[in-house]
Design an enzyme around this catalytic site. Structure first.
Site, PDB file in Angstrom:
ATOM      1  N   CYS A 179      16.858  19.916  30.529  1.00  8.65           N
ATOM      2  CA  CYS A 179      15.943  19.990  31.675  1.00  8.65           C
ATOM      3  C   CYS A 179      16.565  19.342  32.897  1.00  8.65           C
ATOM      4  O   CYS A 179      16.290  19.738  34.022  1.00  8.65           O
ATOM      5  CB  CYS A 179      14.630  19.301  31.324  1.00  8.65           C
ATOM      6  SG  CYS A 179      14.850  17.597  30.797  1.00  8.65           S
ATOM      7  N   ALA A 223       4.454  27.236  30.369  1.00 14.80           N
ATOM      8  CA  ALA A 223       3.593  26.736  29.286  1.00 14.80           C
ATOM      9  C   ALA A 223       2.827  25.494  29.739  1.00 14.80           C
ATOM     10  O   ALA A 223       1.653  25.318  29.400  1.00 14.80           O
ATOM     11  CB  ALA A 223       4.431  26.431  28.049  1.00 14.80           C
ATOM     12  N   GLU A 268      15.222  28.519  36.495  1.00 22.12           N
ATOM     13  CA  GLU A 268      15.895  27.737  35.449  1.00 22.12           C
ATOM     14  C   GLU A 268      16.518  28.702  34.438  1.00 22.12           C
ATOM     15  O   GLU A 268      15.811  29.505  33.827  1.00 22.12           O
ATOM     16  CB  GLU A 268      14.862  26.844  34.758  1.00 22.12           C
ATOM     17  CG  GLU A 268      15.469  25.888  33.766  1.00 22.12           C
ATOM     18  CD  GLU A 268      14.425  25.006  33.110  1.00 22.12           C
ATOM     19  OE1 GLU A 268      13.369  25.525  32.694  1.00 22.12           O
ATOM     20  OE2 GLU A 268      14.676  23.789  32.999  1.00 22.12           O
TER      21      GLU A 268
END
Ligand code: NAD
Length: 503
Positions: free
Chosen positions: A285, A233, A385
């Site tokens: 994150c 994104a 991830e």
């Protein structure tokens, strides 16, 4: 109409443009727990117009920075008084264990607010330099304008505060777009903002989906986009901002490594990894999901990790004993399950965990904390991830090999090095290409430590004076004391140094 059916636009609770709503679903019970207004592009237009007029004609950007600091200190006090309520809200909407909600989701943003206020209070807003060409140069820092701040659901209040507060301290007007998964804490923040004396138009909060985000990023009334979310994104956001030559900062994904040196204590490392790799159910994150261990002590570290994972209580997020709650959504649960299946197909050895629901749990978006061994750093589970409670142990031969593996990633957000020898660990930490690295610390996230990524983990820094500077433009004012000589080259005056005047 209840505030949950309204939107906070320009500092007022207003009727939304449409009657669309967002269902908030408990990740623990899978029941609908609330319905809130779903903003439409027209609502974004109203919010940007309010911010534009607050910035262009209102008092906020022109207020003395110390007055802005005073308002943020007041907000921090209001925030503190309702931290317990906020912890309950966040556990309800995104399933974080209640103890973690109290400490990280609720308390930390309040600490951040106070720290950001202190940074702004001590910031050098203006300085005068003696011009090299003569005269004075006044260097000032002015707010960048209307900021579109977009954040994900995983640390909802923390991420909102990390953008909104420095932007406000800088003098900007802000349109904040949180995720549709976590609108309740966004409403909580709007209620708190209502209690302090911000001028009209300065803040709007529109929890909504991607389309709302896209409309906001592309809006011609926005001067800067501050985005936190996935790398995919972030790339789209950067393309739009690049085309419009709009300022943009990007806090994106990670696949960080914990480098365990061969003199480290297995128990201490395993305890640290339960935070570094698995906090918030691995939905972080900064999660360090690649654990690099020395080949010759492999068994000791793996045994300690397996036993620490087996001791984690998984289940009802409101139980104070729980360490791993459900994933935020069914989609996220499925994504993590797919990666666990992928790891098996790639040939990694599953030592603990798996795709089945944890024992005794029949509903809710749970994932067992999972540990893979025999992982090769080239496998997709070591490169992509996962954003769930899945760790991979990767063996290395010597320190150089460990550094090579840590850096063999498209990401560079976080990381840690574990050793009782601080000098050795610090030297290794400096060789890791990452925005932040902890030494015997699960992660580095002090409010004065600039935070952000290198490589595909992003562009720009948050926190500290560097974070504040992300919402400021540097402007120069040149002041001449002498009279400009019309026969001399432009700008040369009597106080210009003689070697430049040619005298
Ligand atoms: P996401 O990228 O899908 O969404 C993040 C936010 O951006 C949401 O509010 C979403 O509605 C919005 N959005 C999505 N696409 C958009 C577009 N094209 N234009 C404008 N807005 C858009 O990410 P997610 O799944 O919600 O969150 C998890 C990701 O966020 C992970 O990759 C994680 O690493 C990252 N993250 C990074 C940090 C950091 O500080 N670096 C912090 C937290 C989370």
């Amino acid at each position: 109409m209840s505030p949950r059916q309204q939107l906070y636009i320009g500092g007022h609770w207003v009727e939304p443009a449409t009657s669309a709503t967002i269902e908030v679903i408990s990740p623990h019970t899978e029941q609908v727990i609330a319905r809130v207004a779903d903003p439409a592009p027209d609502d974004v237009d109203r919010a940007v117009a309010a911010a534009r007029s607050a910035f262009d004609a209102g008092p906020w950007p022109r207020t003395d920075p110390q007055q802005r600091v005073a308002i943020i200190r007041e907000l921090a006090a209001c925030y503190r008084a309702r931290e317990d309520e906020l912890a309950q809200l966040i556990t309800t909407e995104m399933g974080a264990p209640i103890t973690f909600s109290h400490s990280a989701h609720a308390k930390l943003p309040g600490v951040m607010m106070r720290a950001f206020a202190e940074t702004a209070a001590g910031f050098r807003w203006q300085e005068t330099r003696t011009g090299f060409l003569g005269g004075d140069v006044v260097v000032g820092h002015e707010p960048v304008g209307v900021v579109a701040a977009i954040v994900p659901w995983n640390m909802p209040m923390f991420l909102m505060v990390a953008k909104l507060i420095p932007a406000l301290l800088a003098g900007c007007a802000v349109v904040l777009k949180p995720s549709p998964e976590t609108p309740l804490d966004a409403h909580h923040l709007a209620e708190l903002l209502d209690q302090v004396g911000l001028p009209p138009g300065v803040v709007s909060i529109l929890p909504g989906g991607r389309e709302v985000g896209r409309h906001l990023v592309a809006h011609p009334g926005v001067d800067k986009v501050s985005f936190t979310g996935s790398t995919a994104a972030g790339r789209q956001v950067a393309e739009v901002c690049g085309g419009a030559l709009r300022r943009v900062s990007l806090e994106l994904g990670g696949k960080s490594a914990a480098v365990v040196l061969d003199d480290a204590d297995p128990e201490a490392v395993a305890t640290g990894m339960m935070v570094a790799g698995l906090m918030n159910g691995g939905q972080a994150c900064v999660a360090q999901t690649r654990v690099l261990v020395p080949q010759h002590r492999w068994h000791e570290f793996v045994d300690a990790l397996v036993s620490a994972i087996e001791n984690l209580t998984v289940g009802d997020p409101f139980d104070p004993a729980t360490r791993i709650g459900p994933m935020v959504s069914r989609r996220q649960q499925q994504r993590v399950r797919d990666y666990i299946d992928l790891g098996r197909r790639e040939g990694a050895r599953l030592l603990v965990g798996g795709t089945e629901l944890p024992a005794g749990i029949e509903c809710g978006w749970y994932i067992r904390p999972t540990l893979f061994a025999d992982v090769n750093n080239a496998m997709r589970i070591a490169q992509e991830e996962i954003f769930g409670p899945v760790l991979s142990v990767i063996a290395y031969t010597d320190d150089d090999h460990a550094v090579h593996l840590a850096n063999d990633s498209e990401y560079g957000l976080s990381g840690s090095v574990w050793s009782p020898d601080i000098a050795r660990a610090t030297a290794i930490a400096r060789r890791v290409r990452s925005g932040t690295v902890g030494v015997n610390e699960p992660y580095s996230m002090d409010p004065v430590a600039p935070f952000g990524g290198v490589k595909n983990s992003g562009i720009g820094r948050e926190f500290g004076a560097e974070g504040l500077a992300g919402y400021l433009d540097t402007v120069s004012l040149s002041i001449r004391r002498g009279v400009v000589n019309s026969t001399a080259p432009q700008g040369i005056t009597a106080d210009t140094p003689s070697e430049i005047r040619g005298a």
